[in-house]
Design a protein around this motif. Structure first.
Motif, short mmCIF file in Angstrom:
data_model
loop_
_atom_site.label_atom_id
_atom_site.label_comp_id
_atom_site.label_asym_id
_atom_site.label_seq_id
_atom_site.Cartn_x
_atom_site.Cartn_y
_atom_site.Cartn_z
N ALA A 28 -3.91 -10.59 -7.23
CA ALA A 28 -5.01 -10.32 -6.28
C ALA A 28 -4.53 -9.42 -5.14
O ALA A 28 -5.21 -8.47 -4.75
N MET A 29 -3.32 -9.70 -4.63
CA MET A 29 -2.79 -8.87 -3.56
C MET A 29 -2.59 -7.43 -4.04
O MET A 29 -2.88 -6.47 -3.33
N LEU A 30 -2.06 -7.30 -5.26
CA LEU A 30 -1.80 -5.96 -5.79
C LEU A 30 -3.09 -5.17 -5.97
O LEU A 30 -3.18 -4.01 -5.58
N SER A 31 -4.11 -5.83 -6.56
CA SER A 31 -5.33 -5.04 -6.80
C SER A 31 -6.04 -4.76 -5.48
O SER A 31 -6.62 -3.70 -5.31
N GLU A 32 -5.94 -5.69 -4.54
CA GLU A 32 -6.54 -5.42 -3.23
C GLU A 32 -5.86 -4.22 -2.56
O GLU A 32 -6.51 -3.34 -2.01
N ALA A 33 -4.53 -4.18 -2.65
CA ALA A 33 -3.80 -3.07 -2.04
C ALA A 33 -4.17 -1.76 -2.72
O ALA A 33 -4.38 -0.74 -2.07
N ARG A 34 -4.27 -1.82 -4.05
CA ARG A 34 -4.61 -0.61 -4.80
C ARG A 34 -5.99 -0.10 -4.41
O ARG A 34 -6.20 1.08 -4.15
N GLU A 35 -6.95 -1.05 -4.32
CA GLU A 35 -8.32 -0.64 -4.03
C GLU A 35 -8.50 -0.16 -2.59
O GLU A 35 -9.41 0.62 -2.32
N SER A 36 -7.66 -0.64 -1.70
CA SER A 36 -7.88 -0.24 -0.31
C SER A 36 -7.22 1.09 0.04
O SER A 36 -7.30 1.55 1.18
N LYS A 44 -0.03 8.03 7.26
CA LYS A 44 -1.04 8.02 8.31
C LYS A 44 -2.43 7.79 7.71
O LYS A 44 -3.25 7.04 8.25
N GLN A 45 -2.68 8.45 6.60
CA GLN A 45 -3.96 8.31 5.91
C GLN A 45 -4.21 6.87 5.49
O GLN A 45 -5.33 6.38 5.57
N ILE A 46 -3.15 6.18 5.04
CA ILE A 46 -3.32 4.78 4.64
C ILE A 46 -3.64 3.93 5.86
O ILE A 46 -4.31 2.91 5.76
N GLY A 47 -3.16 4.36 7.03
CA GLY A 47 -3.50 3.65 8.26
C GLY A 47 -2.62 2.44 8.53
O GLY A 47 -3.07 1.47 9.15
N GLN A 81 0.83 -1.21 0.00
CA GLN A 81 0.00 0.00 0.00
C GLN A 81 0.86 1.26 0.00
O GLN A 81 0.58 2.21 -0.73
N ILE A 82 1.91 1.24 0.83
CA ILE A 82 2.80 2.40 0.85
C ILE A 82 3.46 2.60 -0.51
O ILE A 82 3.47 3.70 -1.06
N ALA A 83 3.99 1.51 -1.07
CA ALA A 83 4.69 1.62 -2.36
C ALA A 83 3.74 2.12 -3.45
O ALA A 83 4.13 2.95 -4.27
N LEU A 84 2.50 1.66 -3.44
CA LEU A 84 1.55 2.11 -4.46
C LEU A 84 1.16 3.56 -4.23
O LEU A 84 1.00 4.33 -5.19
#
Ligand code: ADP
Ligand code: MG
Ligand code: ZN
Length: 488
Positions: free
Chosen positions: A291-299, A183-186, A69-72
């Motif tokens: 799946a992990m990548l798109s989940e991270a992107r969407e979240s 912080k926003q990503i949580g 999530q951070i990297a994206l």
């Protein structure tokens, strides 16, 4: 030789940051121990994070998700397959005598946040915490070091920027942007004082206009935004003085002492570690699935940079206000909640009440926590109040009084307005009568205003505001007084 700030005409600063972020996963990077902060030392350990022979690491999936999530969020390219290495060093904060980290193939590369390019983002584990006890402490001998293994093995994301910053204040602002983004990503507390956000600054100077980079020094572990800026400033002064004296800047690692303002060497390049990196044989490569990548992107939530753009373009907020609301995660969340509760009130009016009156009155009330979210003023109530002002149902003065009541005891602004009789005085007959009394009660001021001294109008307006308990509209009062005195 003295180097005044004049060196800025000769040299240009080049700054790159290396940031470590502790992830707030439930467990450590390679074992099942829970993360803890401020607990009794050495409660959370196991054979893996204490490096007992034969124990084997297992990669924490949640840490991988957070790191993705951070990297994206930093617009990076994700490596299809990254590798963990052993980084060998001998020190009491690491019982394995190596740290598991990523080396030549990191999780992510080639990103950007704001004006700064991101060189790489990788995953690793934190070291244990050393606690130094002085001779005057309770431990015998001439001072000792204690080790708390609770922190050892905490998941870390390391972010390395390109040397794109050219000013200490900009470096500080950029680090704040990075902090708010994460912080926003949580995925982390990102607290510099507590060490969940740590920053090293690489600093060099080069002649203005030169392409080649100068020799850099590295400032280790700046533990507040203020110290980061001050440390870089101090280092730039030091390097400018060296260059002016035609001496070399040495490539070395420095410690900045914020109390004395002094920079002291930790180690120079000659003593640089040889970490003897080699691939960690006990871990498989890290290969995130689609799946992990798109989940991270969407979240990913809306991030500060794009939130700011939206505030500017769609809500037409002023630049400074848009930045404040987009980059202060708490204030921004409050503003969003107030916007959602508002029906038809102009966003800019709500923004003004949040960043102006609300912040000011929380500070004035010396609320323990000036964070609006934990105040008694609900976003609903604030939105309602701003709406009443915009529709001129109450004066700004009356609204300030309602806000003071909200700060003290909470509640519903409509009720407070009714209870305290603060509705706008729109019966102009009543207001005119009070204006007439004001003029009679202070003939001296009235005469001076009549002679063109507009500063003298203050006491007259004050009289009306007292009589109306601030319910009258200030502009209207001024207009009526001038009219009364034949100046209308
Ligand atoms: P090292 O090999 O010494 O760790 P890197 O090339 O990995 O150096 O860079 C580490 C950090 O230092 C990065 O953030 C990079 O942007 C920054 N950096 C590299 N060269 C310079 C320089 N000459 N001046 C300032 N910062 C630099
Ligand atoms: Mg490096
Ligand atoms: Zn453990």
């Amino acid at each position: 030789m003295t180097t005044e700030n004049g060196w800025r005409q000769r040299y240009e600063p080049v700054i790159g940051l290396e940031i470590h972020v502790q992830l707030s996963t439930r467990t450590k990077m390679f074992c099942g121990c829970e993360l803890s902060f401020g607990e009794q030392p050495n409660l959370h350990t196991c054979p893996i994070c204490l490096a007992h022979p034969g124990s084997l690491p297992v990669t924490n999936e949640q840490a991988v998700r957070y790191a993705l999530q951070i990297a994206l969020a930093l617009d990076c390219e994700i490596a299809p397959r990254s590798i963990f290495h052993r980084k060998n060093y001998f020190y009491p904060d690491n019982p394995k005598a190596y740290q598991i980290s990523q080396y030549d193939i990191p999780l992510a590369t080639a990103g950007r946040l704001g004006d700064v390019r991101i060189h790489r983002v990788h995953l690793e584990e934190d070291a244990a915490k050393l606690v130094h006890v002085s001779a005057s402490g309770r431990i015998h001998g001439s001072g000792s070091s204690l080790v708390d293994f609770n922190r050892g093995g905490t998941p870390l994301v390391e972010i390395v920027t390109e040397p794109d910053l050219d000013d200490p204040a900009t470096a500080r602002e950029w680090l704040q942007l990075l902090r708010t983004t994460i912080k926003q990503i949580g995925v982390s507390d990102v607290n510099m004082e507590e060490g969940s956000l740590r920053c090293d600054a690489n600093v060099s100077l080069r002649p203005v206009g030169a392409d080649a980079l100068g020799v850099k020094a590295e400032l280790k572990n700046m533990n507040s935004f203020r110290f980061l800026e001050r440390g870089i400033n101090a280092e730039l002064e030091r390097q400018a003085a060296l260059l002016d004296a035609e001496e070399q800047v040495e490539q070395e690692t420095l410690h900045f002492d914020p109390r004395s303002g002094e920079l002291t060497p930790l180690r120079s390049k000659e003593y640089a570690h040889d970490y003897r990196y080699f691939p960690e044989p006990d871990l498989v490569p890290l290969a995130p699935t689609e799946a992990m990548l798109s989940e991270a992107r969407e979240s990913l939530p809306e991030l500060p940079a794009s939130r700011r753009e939206r505030y500017l373009a769609e809500l037409e907020l002023a630049d400074k206000q848009a930045t404040q609301l987009a980059f202060d995660a708490d204030l921004g969340a409050y503003f969003e909640a107030a916007l959602a509760a508002a029906d038809g009130t102009t966003p800019k009016v709500i923004a003004n009440w949040v960043t102006g009156e609300l912040v000011a009155s929380l500070r004035e009330a010396k609320a323990d926590d000036a964070d609006p979210a934990s105040s008694r003023v609900s976003p609903d109530a604030l939105a309602k109040l701003a709406g009443m002002v915009e529709r001129k149902e109450i004066s700004t003065g009356a609204a300030r009084r309602v806000l003071a009541t909200l700060v003290a005891e909470g509640g519903d602004p409509t009720r407070i307005v009714e209870r305290e009789g603060l509705g706008q005085l729109d019966d102009s007959g009543e207001l005119e009568a009070i204006v007439a009394r004001a003029v009679e009660s202070d003939p001296e001021a009235a005469a001076r205003v009549r002679d063109g001294n507009m500063k003298a109008i203050g006491p007259l307006v004050g009289f009306v505001m007292r009589e109306t308990k601030g319910r009258a509209d200030g502009g209207e009062v001024t207009r009526l007084i001038r009219e009364r005195l034949g100046l209308g």
